[in-house]
Design a protein around this motif. Structure first.
Motif, short mmCIF file in Angstrom:
data_model
loop_
_atom_site.label_atom_id
_atom_site.label_comp_id
_atom_site.label_asym_id
_atom_site.label_seq_id
_atom_site.Cartn_x
_atom_site.Cartn_y
_atom_site.Cartn_z
N LEU A 1 0.88 -1.16 0.00
CA LEU A 1 0.00 0.00 0.00
C LEU A 1 0.92 1.21 0.00
O LEU A 1 1.80 1.32 0.86
N LEU A 2 0.74 2.09 -0.98
CA LEU A 2 1.64 3.24 -1.13
C LEU A 2 0.87 4.55 -1.13
O LEU A 2 -0.31 4.60 -1.51
N THR A 3 1.57 5.61 -0.73
CA THR A 3 1.01 6.94 -0.86
C THR A 3 1.11 7.36 -2.33
O THR A 3 1.76 6.69 -3.14
N LEU A 4 0.52 8.48 -2.67
CA LEU A 4 0.56 8.97 -4.04
C LEU A 4 1.94 9.47 -4.44
O LEU A 4 2.21 9.67 -5.62
N THR A 5 2.83 9.64 -3.46
CA THR A 5 4.20 10.05 -3.77
C THR A 5 5.17 8.87 -3.69
O THR A 5 6.38 9.06 -3.75
N GLY A 6 4.64 7.65 -3.54
CA GLY A 6 5.46 6.46 -3.60
C GLY A 6 6.01 5.94 -2.29
O GLY A 6 6.81 5.00 -2.28
N GLU A 7 5.59 6.50 -1.17
CA GLU A 7 6.03 5.98 0.13
C GLU A 7 5.28 4.70 0.43
O GLU A 7 4.06 4.63 0.27
N VAL A 8 6.00 3.69 0.92
CA VAL A 8 5.37 2.41 1.27
C VAL A 8 4.77 2.53 2.66
O VAL A 8 5.48 2.76 3.65
N VAL A 9 3.44 2.36 2.75
CA VAL A 9 2.73 2.43 4.03
C VAL A 9 2.70 1.06 4.69
O VAL A 9 2.89 0.92 5.89
N ALA A 10 2.44 0.02 3.90
CA ALA A 10 2.40 -1.35 4.40
C ALA A 10 2.86 -2.27 3.28
O ALA A 10 2.65 -1.98 2.10
N GLU A 11 3.49 -3.39 3.64
CA GLU A 11 4.09 -4.25 2.63
C GLU A 11 4.00 -5.70 3.07
O GLU A 11 4.09 -6.02 4.25
N ARG A 12 3.84 -6.59 2.09
CA ARG A 12 3.82 -8.02 2.35
C ARG A 12 4.64 -8.72 1.27
O ARG A 12 4.68 -8.28 0.12
N GLY A 13 5.24 -9.84 1.61
CA GLY A 13 5.93 -10.67 0.63
C GLY A 13 5.72 -12.12 1.00
O GLY A 13 5.58 -12.46 2.18
N GLY A 14 5.70 -12.99 0.00
CA GLY A 14 5.51 -14.40 0.29
C GLY A 14 5.53 -15.24 -0.96
O GLY A 14 5.53 -14.72 -2.09
N ALA A 15 5.54 -16.55 -0.76
CA ALA A 15 5.56 -17.48 -1.88
C ALA A 15 4.24 -17.43 -2.64
O ALA A 15 3.16 -17.41 -2.04
N LEU A 16 4.34 -17.37 -3.94
CA LEU A 16 3.16 -17.40 -4.81
C LEU A 16 3.65 -17.77 -6.21
O LEU A 16 4.40 -17.02 -6.82
N ARG A 17 3.25 -18.94 -6.69
CA ARG A 17 3.77 -19.46 -7.95
C ARG A 17 2.90 -19.00 -9.12
O ARG A 17 1.71 -19.29 -9.17
N VAL A 18 3.53 -18.33 -10.06
CA VAL A 18 2.80 -17.83 -11.22
C VAL A 18 2.20 -18.96 -12.04
O VAL A 18 1.17 -18.79 -12.70
N GLU A 19 2.82 -20.15 -11.97
CA GLU A 19 2.33 -21.29 -12.74
C GLU A 19 1.00 -21.83 -12.22
O GLU A 19 0.37 -22.66 -12.88
N GLU A 20 0.56 -21.38 -11.06
CA GLU A 20 -0.75 -21.78 -10.55
C GLU A 20 -1.88 -21.19 -11.39
O GLU A 20 -3.03 -21.60 -11.26
N GLY A 21 -1.57 -20.22 -12.23
CA GLY A 21 -2.56 -19.65 -13.14
C GLY A 21 -3.18 -18.38 -12.63
O GLY A 21 -3.14 -18.08 -11.43
N PRO A 22 -3.77 -17.60 -13.53
CA PRO A 22 -4.27 -16.27 -13.17
C PRO A 22 -5.42 -16.27 -12.16
O PRO A 22 -5.49 -15.37 -11.32
N GLU A 23 -6.31 -17.25 -12.23
CA GLU A 23 -7.45 -17.25 -11.30
C GLU A 23 -6.98 -17.29 -9.85
O GLU A 23 -7.36 -16.45 -9.04
N ARG A 24 -6.16 -18.27 -9.52
CA ARG A 24 -5.71 -18.44 -8.14
C ARG A 24 -4.77 -17.31 -7.71
O ARG A 24 -4.88 -16.78 -6.61
N VAL A 25 -3.85 -16.96 -8.59
CA VAL A 25 -2.86 -15.94 -8.23
C VAL A 25 -3.51 -14.58 -8.00
O VAL A 25 -3.26 -13.91 -7.00
#
Length: 419
Positions: free
Chosen positions: A101-125
């Motif tokens: 979640l970013l402000t309009l000037t690009g500051e990161v307010v909140a951030e998450r990272g984690g495993a997510l495989r693109v090969e699972e397809g667009p619906e699930r991802v």
């Protein structure tokens, strides 16, 4: 879109959107300066600024000193109010995703990272991204109505007109898929609101999609090299891709295919004839010098590695075989970049991604300076990423903001808001 300074608008054409652009760019930040730049009357400037104030997009800052020796009241400084909305962004890789979640000037307010495989397809991802967006909003105490747009970086070529990926080698099942529509629905389902444009007759929250290397280049150039008129970024992770920014604007080609250097053939590299690429061809640069390729060679030598991120960890630990293979991969990429540099003549060449460290960069420099003409490299800086893992997120957020606050779109949005 561009972050450069536009030509002076004629008085009859200088809209509220033009005034907002002048303020945001810093070219004119007082009422008097806006009058001088546009040729509009004081009353007209006041009327158009009033619409921007009512929308909540402008605010008054501290007064600026008056330069006249006779003195006088300080001029009230006009500022873009970045608190009136937020942007959601996601950077999707082959096995991992970052969201913010970013402000309009690009500051990161909140951030998450984690495993997510693109090969699972667009619906699930995309459904998962929508769910994480909802979590970010709840964690930060923001309402979904504050979200003015969503930006998404993907590891494949994107037709910017449709937001759909076009024959992406490492995104099985995504070709031609309606990413914008599905991510918008996922956001609405998980956040419980369609955003600030949800009232009758207005458009739903906009979703913009672009290639990850493009958005990384856009973010890095804007943040750290704004005066560089020709900027190139090469991302070397699971695949290899490049983003190019010319005169402040992304260069995408006619349908989003620009910068796909991972699929340039490198027949002179030992073993390249037998190296099968994800695109189905043999001997592509990505098949011999990407993070995936280096990981495969390490695995064949008995070193546990399956992806570019695994190689990154081995490099950070100083693993000697990983270091040697990364330097060799850098030399192979450097040979291709000699042609890229000769063609584009950039002022900055940035190396980013899992392999972007000293061994790889050393290999790039060895071959690039050996193969390219001195004229092409005389004023070239070869650097590594300044924004790191956040570059794609910041670029995706900037893409949304520049789209929404472009002068012509400002007029549409003000009309939709009834101001």
């Amino acid at each position: 879109m561009t972050n450069g300074t536009p030509a002076r608008p004629a008085a009859a054409q200088a809209s509220a959107g033009d005034l907002l652009h002048l303020v945001r760019s810093g070219r004119a930040t007082t009422r008097g300066a806006l009058q001088r730049v546009t040729g509009l009357s004081r009353a007209t400037v006041g009327q158009r600024l009033d619409r921007l104030f009512r929308a909540g997009w402008l605010r008054e800052g501290e007064g600026t000193p008056v330069s006249s020796p006779l003195g006088g009241r300080p001029s009230v400084r006009l500022e873009f109010d970045d608190a009136h909305a937020v942007v959601l962004a996601a950077d999707l890789e082959t096995r991992h995703a970052r969201t913010a979640l970013l402000t309009l000037t690009g500051e990161v307010v909140a951030e998450r990272g984690g495993a997510l495989r693109v090969e699972e397809g667009p619906e699930r991802v995309l459904d998962r991204l929508g769910a994480v967006f909802g979590e970010l909003l709840r964690e930060s105490g923001r309402d979904a109505a504050a979200v003015c747009g969503i930006g998404l970086a993907v590891p494949g070529p994107v037709d910017s007109a449709t937001g759909r990926v076009v024959q992406p080698p490492i995104m099985p099942g995504w070709d031609g898929y309606d990413i914008r529509g599905r991510l918008r629905r996922a956001f609405t389902e998980h956040a419980g609101h369609a955003g600030p444009f949800a009232h009758a007759g207005a458009a739903p929250v906009p979703v913009l999609v672009d290639n990850d290397a493009n958005l990384m280049a856009y973010a890095e150039q804007r943040a750290h090299y704004p005066d560089c008129s020709a900027f190139a970024l090469v991302k070397v992770s699971t695949g290899i891709g490049a983003g190019v920014v010319v005169d402040g604007s992304l260069y995408r080609g006619i349908d989003g295919g620009a910068g796909d250097i991972g699929h340039i053939r490198v027949p002179g590299v030992p073993g390249s004839a037998a190296a099968l690429c994800k695109c189905g061809s043999y001997g592509c640069l990505a098949a011999v010098a990407s993070g995936r390729a280096v990981a495969a060679r390490l695995a064949a030598a008995g070193v546990p590695a399956a992806s570019g991120s695994d190689v990154r960890e081995l490099l950070a630990a100083g693993h000697p075989e990983a270091v040697g293979l990364a330097r060799e991969a850098g030399r192979q990429v450097g040979e291709v970049l000699a042609t890229v540099v000769t063609l584009l003549n950039p002022g900055v060449l940035m190396i980013a991604g899992d392999l972007a460290g000293t061994p790889f960069l050393t290999g790039v420099r060895e071959l690039l300076y050996q193969r390219a003409l001195p004229r092409s490299t005389a004023h070239l800086e070869i650097v590594t990423s300044r924004l790191g893992g956040r570059a794609g997120l910041v670029g995706a957020g900037a893409l949304v903001v520049e789209h929404l606050y472009a002068p012509e779109r400002v007029e549409e949005r003000l009309a939709a808001l009834g101001v």
